[in-house]
Design an enzyme around this catalytic site. Structure first.
Site, PDB file in Angstrom:
ATOM      1  N   ASP A  67       0.718  -1.178   0.060  1.00 31.28           N
ATOM      2  CA  ASP A  67       0.057  -0.152  -0.091  1.00 31.28           C
ATOM      3  C   ASP A  67       0.954   1.282  -0.099  1.00 31.28           C
ATOM      4  O   ASP A  67       1.928   1.240   0.318  1.00 31.28           O
ATOM      5  CB  ASP A  67      -0.902  -0.074   1.100  1.00 31.28           C
ATOM      6  CG  ASP A  67      -1.513   1.347   1.438  1.00 31.28           C
ATOM      7  OD1 ASP A  67      -2.456   1.692   0.773  1.00 31.28           O
ATOM      8  OD2 ASP A  67      -1.473   2.070   2.461  1.00 31.28           O
ATOM      9  N   ASP A  69      -0.095   5.090   0.617  1.00 36.16           N
ATOM     10  CA  ASP A  69      -0.450   6.168   1.706  1.00 36.16           C
ATOM     11  C   ASP A  69      -0.194   5.690   3.149  1.00 36.16           C
ATOM     12  O   ASP A  69      -0.788   4.716   3.502  1.00 36.16           O
ATOM     13  CB  ASP A  69      -1.873   6.786   1.462  1.00 36.16           C
ATOM     14  CG  ASP A  69      -1.852   7.642   0.156  1.00 36.16           C
ATOM     15  OD1 ASP A  69      -0.866   7.657  -0.492  1.00 36.16           O
ATOM     16  OD2 ASP A  69      -2.916   7.882  -0.288  1.00 36.16           O
ATOM     17  N   ASP A  95      -9.997  25.205  -3.825  1.00 35.80           N
ATOM     18  CA  ASP A  95      -9.915  23.619  -3.957  1.00 35.80           C
ATOM     19  C   ASP A  95      -8.763  23.357  -3.125  1.00 35.80           C
ATOM     20  O   ASP A  95      -8.774  22.153  -2.523  1.00 35.80           O
ATOM     21  CB  ASP A  95      -9.664  23.482  -5.370  1.00 35.80           C
ATOM     22  CG  ASP A  95     -10.928  23.792  -6.042  1.00 35.80           C
ATOM     23  OD1 ASP A  95     -11.818  23.156  -5.640  1.00 35.80           O
ATOM     24  OD2 ASP A  95     -10.548  24.359  -7.084  1.00 35.80           O
ATOM     25  N   THR A 174      -2.628   1.091  -4.860  1.00 34.31           N
ATOM     26  CA  THR A 174      -2.908   2.257  -3.927  1.00 34.31           C
ATOM     27  C   THR A 174      -4.167   2.972  -4.803  1.00 34.31           C
ATOM     28  O   THR A 174      -4.275   2.497  -6.286  1.00 34.31           O
ATOM     29  CB  THR A 174      -1.839   3.376  -4.003  1.00 34.31           C
ATOM     30  OG1 THR A 174      -2.353   4.611  -3.821  1.00 34.31           O
ATOM     31  CG2 THR A 174      -1.314   3.463  -5.589  1.00 34.31           C
ATOM     32  N   ALA A 175      -4.973   3.419  -4.286  1.00 37.88           N
ATOM     33  CA  ALA A 175      -6.164   4.196  -4.740  1.00 37.88           C
ATOM     34  C   ALA A 175      -5.621   5.239  -5.510  1.00 37.88           C
ATOM     35  O   ALA A 175      -6.581   5.978  -6.148  1.00 37.88           O
ATOM     36  CB  ALA A 175      -6.947   4.622  -3.639  1.00 37.88           C
ATOM     37  N   LYS A 219      -8.786  -3.694  -4.268  1.00 35.08           N
ATOM     38  CA  LYS A 219      -7.103  -3.781  -4.252  1.00 35.08           C
ATOM     39  C   LYS A 219      -6.995  -5.122  -4.167  1.00 35.08           C
ATOM     40  O   LYS A 219      -6.026  -5.750  -5.084  1.00 35.08           O
ATOM     41  CB  LYS A 219      -6.510  -3.167  -2.850  1.00 35.08           C
ATOM     42  CG  LYS A 219      -6.417  -1.603  -2.740  1.00 35.08           C
ATOM     43  CD  LYS A 219      -5.607  -1.388  -1.566  1.00 35.08           C
ATOM     44  CE  LYS A 219      -5.290   0.257  -1.730  1.00 35.08           C
ATOM     45  NZ  LYS A 219      -4.453   0.537  -0.525  1.00 35.08           N
ATOM     46  N   ASP A 242      -1.339  -0.118   5.955  1.00 35.25           N
ATOM     47  CA  ASP A 242      -1.484   0.539   7.276  1.00 35.25           C
ATOM     48  C   ASP A 242      -2.729   0.525   7.666  1.00 35.25           C
ATOM     49  O   ASP A 242      -3.263   0.785   8.920  1.00 35.25           O
ATOM     50  CB  ASP A 242      -1.165   2.031   7.401  1.00 35.25           C
ATOM     51  CG  ASP A 242      -2.042   2.797   6.503  1.00 35.25           C
ATOM     52  OD1 ASP A 242      -2.726   3.643   7.087  1.00 35.25           O
ATOM     53  OD2 ASP A 242      -2.083   2.548   5.328  1.00 35.25           O
ATOM     54  N   ASN A 245      -8.756  -1.039   5.969  1.00 34.58           N
ATOM     55  CA  ASN A 245      -9.308  -1.256   4.809  1.00 34.58           C
ATOM     56  C   ASN A 245      -8.683  -2.190   3.856  1.00 34.58           C
ATOM     57  O   ASN A 245      -9.390  -2.656   2.642  1.00 34.58           O
ATOM     58  CB  ASN A 245      -9.540   0.068   3.996  1.00 34.58           C
ATOM     59  CG  ASN A 245     -10.679   1.079   4.652  1.00 34.58           C
ATOM     60  OD1 ASN A 245     -11.533   0.755   4.880  1.00 34.58           O
ATOM     61  ND2 ASN A 245     -10.253   2.372   5.350  1.00 34.58           N
TER      62      ASN A 245
END
Length: 314
Positions: A67, A69, A95, A174-175, A219, A242, A245
């Site tokens: 992963d 992040d 933003d 990763t997302a 994932k 970490d 999810n």
């Protein structure tokens, strides 16, 4: 799809989107790794007190999945990417404030809130719509140097390097957008990356996704699809994350590691005797058991962690 017949229409649709996202990400990852030779990394091997466990040398049926992040990189990669785009006038100050709030939530709450994550990705998609994929890849290289390089956790990088030294492939999962994930993987000397696939036509982003964000079950589907295409034995593979999810992804492999874990993942890891490493305070956490197959093959969480991070930067 016959195997999904027992699910409700809503669950079946969500599962189908996860499978689509995973397969699209695996295809993009393999295509990218085949198009270019992986660069040699200059990252040092593990130092004293940081010797990671890793599968058998030369085991070509094993690989490692990381992963991104708060596992490989401190904080959210999408936020750092957003900072770089703001600097290049891709969007307005309001933003950036929204990105900053999402990053603060990610780091201090220690959880990945689905609503915040979806909002961040929707914002990112609207920002890149109409831009060329090649343009974002080029900018991603610059943003990595500006905001991301100094935020790589040395301990996790040493773990990844150990797998590379053993002759295994190492993939980010990763997302984050797959193009940005591929930049990070290449700069770290890794094999490639599985990430969220944004739709593009003739090299231009449409503002839509293929399937859904590569998060949670998606994932796991991406790892499963890539392992099948690469001829890997998942029982001999390792995965690192970490976040609770990512339990679906961690549960796929024979060597799951909880890295800088959130509360739910830490509890789950203890229950299943998964290995655990914590680099947030500059110390290596005690191992949480040894997996039974150990010999076969080879976000910021809470106030204390936030204070520790602040002190390290001073």
């Amino acid at each position: 799809m016959a195997a999904l017949g027992w699910l409700t229409p809503r669950r079946r649709s969500a599962t189908a989107r996860s499978v689509l996202a995973g397969e699209a990400s695996a295809e993009a990852a393999r295509k990218s790794s085949q198009e270019q030779e992986v660069e040699e990394t200059s990252a040092p091997g593990p130092g004293p007190g940081e010797e990671p466990e890793f599968p058998v040398l030369g085991d070509d049926k094993a690989a490692a999945f990381f992963d991104l992040d708060n596992t490989v990189m401190q904080g959210a990669s999408l936020f750092h990417f957003g900072r770089g785009l703001y600097k290049r006038k891709f969007f307005e100050t309001r933003d950036l404030a929204r990105f900053a709030w999402q990053q603060a939530w990610f780091r201090l709450a220690g959880i990945e809130d689905p609503e915040h994550m979806q909002e961040a990705r929707d914002s990112a998609l609207s920002i890149v719509q109409g831009h060329r994929v090649s343009e974002l890849m080029s900018i991603g290289e610059e943003i990595y140097d500006e905001y991301m390089a100094e935020r790589i956790w040395p301990g996790t990088r040493a773990l990844a390097q150990a797998h590379l030294d053993a002759g295994q492939k190492v993939w980010l999962v990763t997302a984050a957008p797959v193009e940005i994930a591929q930049v990070i993987a290449r700069r770290l000397g890794l094999t490639g990356a599985l990430g969220t696939v944004a739709e593009s036509v003739d090299g231009v982003y449409t503002g839509k996704l293929v399937g859904e964000p590569l998060h949670g079950p998606a994932k796991a589907e991406a790892v499963r699809a890539l392992a099948s295409a690469e001829g890997l034995d998942l029982s001999r593979c390792a995965a690192y994350s970490d976040s609770h999810n990512d339990i679906p992804m961690l549960s796929l492999v024979g060597h799951p590691y909880a890295i800088n874990p959130d509360t739910k993942l830490r509890k789950h890891a203890r229950q299943l005797d998964w290995r655990l490493r914590d680099y947030r305070t500059g110390r290596k956490a005690a191992k949480v058991g040894i997996p039974a197959a150990a010999g076969v093959g080879a976000v910021a969480g809470g106030t204390a962690a936030a204070i520790a991070l602040h002190r390290r930067r001073r």
